[in-house]
Design an enzyme around this catalytic site. Sequence first.
Site, PDB file in Angstrom:
ATOM      1  N   HIS A   1      25.072  55.554  66.026  1.00 12.88           N
ATOM      2  CA  HIS A   1      25.078  55.050  64.637  1.00 12.88           C
ATOM      3  C   HIS A   1      23.650  54.997  64.115  1.00 12.88           C
ATOM      4  O   HIS A   1      22.706  55.289  64.850  1.00 12.88           O
ATOM      5  CB  HIS A   1      25.824  53.721  64.510  1.00 12.88           C
ATOM      6  CG  HIS A   1      25.180  52.542  65.198  1.00 12.88           C
ATOM      7  ND1 HIS A   1      25.046  52.457  66.569  1.00 12.88           N
ATOM      8  CD2 HIS A   1      24.654  51.393  64.708  1.00 12.88           C
ATOM      9  CE1 HIS A   1      24.475  51.299  66.880  1.00 12.88           C
ATOM     10  NE2 HIS A   1      24.214  50.649  65.768  1.00 12.88           N
TER      11      HIS A   1
ATOM     12  N   HIS B   1      21.547  52.635  62.896  1.00  7.07           N
ATOM     13  CA  HIS B   1      20.575  51.540  62.942  1.00  7.07           C
ATOM     14  C   HIS B   1      19.269  51.977  63.614  1.00  7.07           C
ATOM     15  O   HIS B   1      19.264  52.829  64.503  1.00  7.07           O
ATOM     16  CB  HIS B   1      21.164  50.325  63.658  1.00  7.07           C
ATOM     17  CG  HIS B   1      22.181  49.586  62.822  1.00  7.07           C
ATOM     18  ND1 HIS B   1      23.142  48.773  63.353  1.00  7.07           N
ATOM     19  CD2 HIS B   1      22.375  49.574  61.479  1.00  7.07           C
ATOM     20  CE1 HIS B   1      23.890  48.271  62.378  1.00  7.07           C
ATOM     21  NE2 HIS B   1      23.452  48.744  61.228  1.00  7.07           N
TER      22      HIS B   1
ATOM     23  N   ASP C   1      17.341  50.749  65.771  1.00 11.03           N
ATOM     24  CA  ASP C   1      17.196  50.628  67.226  1.00 11.03           C
ATOM     25  C   ASP C   1      18.105  51.622  67.965  1.00 11.03           C
ATOM     26  O   ASP C   1      18.248  51.556  69.186  1.00 11.03           O
ATOM     27  CB  ASP C   1      17.444  49.185  67.692  1.00 11.03           C
ATOM     28  CG  ASP C   1      18.851  48.696  67.411  1.00 11.03           C
ATOM     29  OD1 ASP C   1      19.370  48.959  66.309  1.00 11.03           O
ATOM     30  OD2 ASP C   1      19.450  48.061  68.300  1.00 11.03           O
ATOM     31  N   HIS C   2      18.698  52.551  67.189  1.00  9.23           N
ATOM     32  CA  HIS C   2      19.532  53.606  67.793  1.00  9.23           C
ATOM     33  C   HIS C   2      19.092  55.012  67.362  1.00  9.23           C
ATOM     34  O   HIS C   2      19.358  55.971  68.074  1.00  9.23           O
ATOM     35  CB  HIS C   2      21.011  53.371  67.450  1.00  9.23           C
ATOM     36  CG  HIS C   2      21.510  52.080  68.028  1.00  9.23           C
ATOM     37  ND1 HIS C   2      22.195  52.015  69.210  1.00  9.23           N
ATOM     38  CD2 HIS C   2      21.335  50.799  67.619  1.00  9.23           C
ATOM     39  CE1 HIS C   2      22.449  50.735  69.494  1.00  9.23           C
ATOM     40  NE2 HIS C   2      21.931  49.977  68.543  1.00  9.23           N
TER      41      HIS C   2
ATOM     42  N   HIS D   1      31.189  48.040  63.287  1.00  2.37           N
ATOM     43  CA  HIS D   1      29.776  47.629  63.274  1.00  2.37           C
ATOM     44  C   HIS D   1      29.064  48.382  62.146  1.00  2.37           C
ATOM     45  O   HIS D   1      28.388  47.785  61.307  1.00  2.37           O
ATOM     46  CB  HIS D   1      29.168  47.933  64.633  1.00  2.37           C
ATOM     47  CG  HIS D   1      27.723  47.601  64.757  1.00  2.37           C
ATOM     48  ND1 HIS D   1      27.241  46.317  64.741  1.00  2.37           N
ATOM     49  CD2 HIS D   1      26.635  48.404  64.911  1.00  2.37           C
ATOM     50  CE1 HIS D   1      25.925  46.347  64.873  1.00  2.37           C
ATOM     51  NE2 HIS D   1      25.530  47.593  64.984  1.00  2.37           N
TER      52      HIS D   1
ATOM     53  N   ASP E   1      27.023  50.046  69.782  1.00  2.00           N
ATOM     54  CA  ASP E   1      27.178  48.633  69.443  1.00  2.00           C
ATOM     55  C   ASP E   1      28.619  48.308  69.079  1.00  2.00           C
ATOM     56  O   ASP E   1      28.877  47.388  68.296  1.00  2.00           O
ATOM     57  CB  ASP E   1      26.265  48.260  68.260  1.00  2.00           C
ATOM     58  CG  ASP E   1      24.792  48.190  68.654  1.00  2.00           C
ATOM     59  OD1 ASP E   1      24.468  48.339  69.848  1.00  2.00           O
ATOM     60  OD2 ASP E   1      23.960  47.981  67.741  1.00  2.00           O
TER      61      ASP E   1
ATOM     62  N   HIS F   1      23.183  47.005  74.417  1.00  3.23           N
ATOM     63  CA  HIS F   1      22.372  45.775  74.462  1.00  3.23           C
ATOM     64  C   HIS F   1      22.768  44.899  75.643  1.00  3.23           C
ATOM     65  O   HIS F   1      23.926  44.873  76.048  1.00  3.23           O
ATOM     66  CB  HIS F   1      22.554  44.944  73.179  1.00  3.23           C
ATOM     67  CG  HIS F   1      21.995  45.578  71.945  1.00  3.23           C
ATOM     68  ND1 HIS F   1      20.693  45.390  71.534  1.00  3.23           N
ATOM     69  CD2 HIS F   1      22.564  46.409  71.046  1.00  3.23           C
ATOM     70  CE1 HIS F   1      20.492  46.078  70.403  1.00  3.23           C
ATOM     71  NE2 HIS F   1      21.614  46.705  70.082  1.00  3.23           N
TER      72      HIS F   1
HETATM   73 FE    FE Z   1      21.869  47.928  68.258  1.00  2.06          FE
HETATM   74 ZN    ZN Z   2      23.619  48.462  65.581  1.00  3.29          ZN
END
Ligand code: FE
Ligand code: ZN
Length: 255
Positions: free
Chosen positions: A56, A58, A60-61, A114, A133, A171
């Site tokens: 996805h 985001h 942090d991805h 998400h 996530d 995570h």
């Molecule tokens: Fe994440």
């Molecule tokens: Zn995320």
Amino acid sequence: MPIDIRQFPCLSDNYGFLVHDRETGATATIDTPDADAIDRELAAAGWKLTHILNTHHHWDHAGGNLALKEKWGCTVIGPTGEAEKIPGIDRLVGDGDEVMLGASKAVVHTTPGHTLGHVIYHFADDAAAFVGDTIFAMGCGRLFEGTAEQMWSSLSTIAALAPETKLYCAHEYTKANAAFALSVDPENDDLKTRSEEVDALRAKNIPTVPTTVALELATNPFLRAGDPSLQAAIKMPGAKPVDAFAETRRLKDNF
Ligand code: FE
Ligand code: ZN
């Protein structure tokens, strides 16, 4: 075909994953939480990056996509539903699509909730799924973009994978998730046992990821939304599972 998986912590609580096809040497990073950390792991393993598989959009991805693509010239694969938000994307994938990593095959499942376009990558021959996530050990992703109905359906997709499937969550949220899970599922003996095991692992800084489908079916309150004892604990006896899921997610947001 056989794959090797290399897992490493990065950022504050993310996990990075490298997937290496033994036959051809093709190597993917699942998401790009931290380009430098991914490069270090590639060097340590002696692998060359050929693919980025994004779950996805985001940061942090997908935040490390461009730096890694620049360095390696790798192919960036990500969800059709988020194509405009995934830097450097080359190939768009959706539900049921197949991704070949050398001789190893992953099937894509869409798991909105998400985010709206979120996908997971399932290497069925290797009983491994990279779930981003969507699901965490004893938890699930926050509903930033999708509805409870969408997330319930997405979690049901994951719950239907073979029980021994390893779930590589993005995570390390397990300890906090266990505390919440006990609050809504206090009679669950499997959960109590697992919570103690998780405390012992985390005290030594040992990862609790990957988990498995079977373990989540037994202990994840978001998969157990249809269970009578969980429904009693959240004061929704006899509720439709999707409604009990929505309430459980709401309670977690305020826990
Ligand atoms: Fe994440
Ligand atoms: Zn995320």
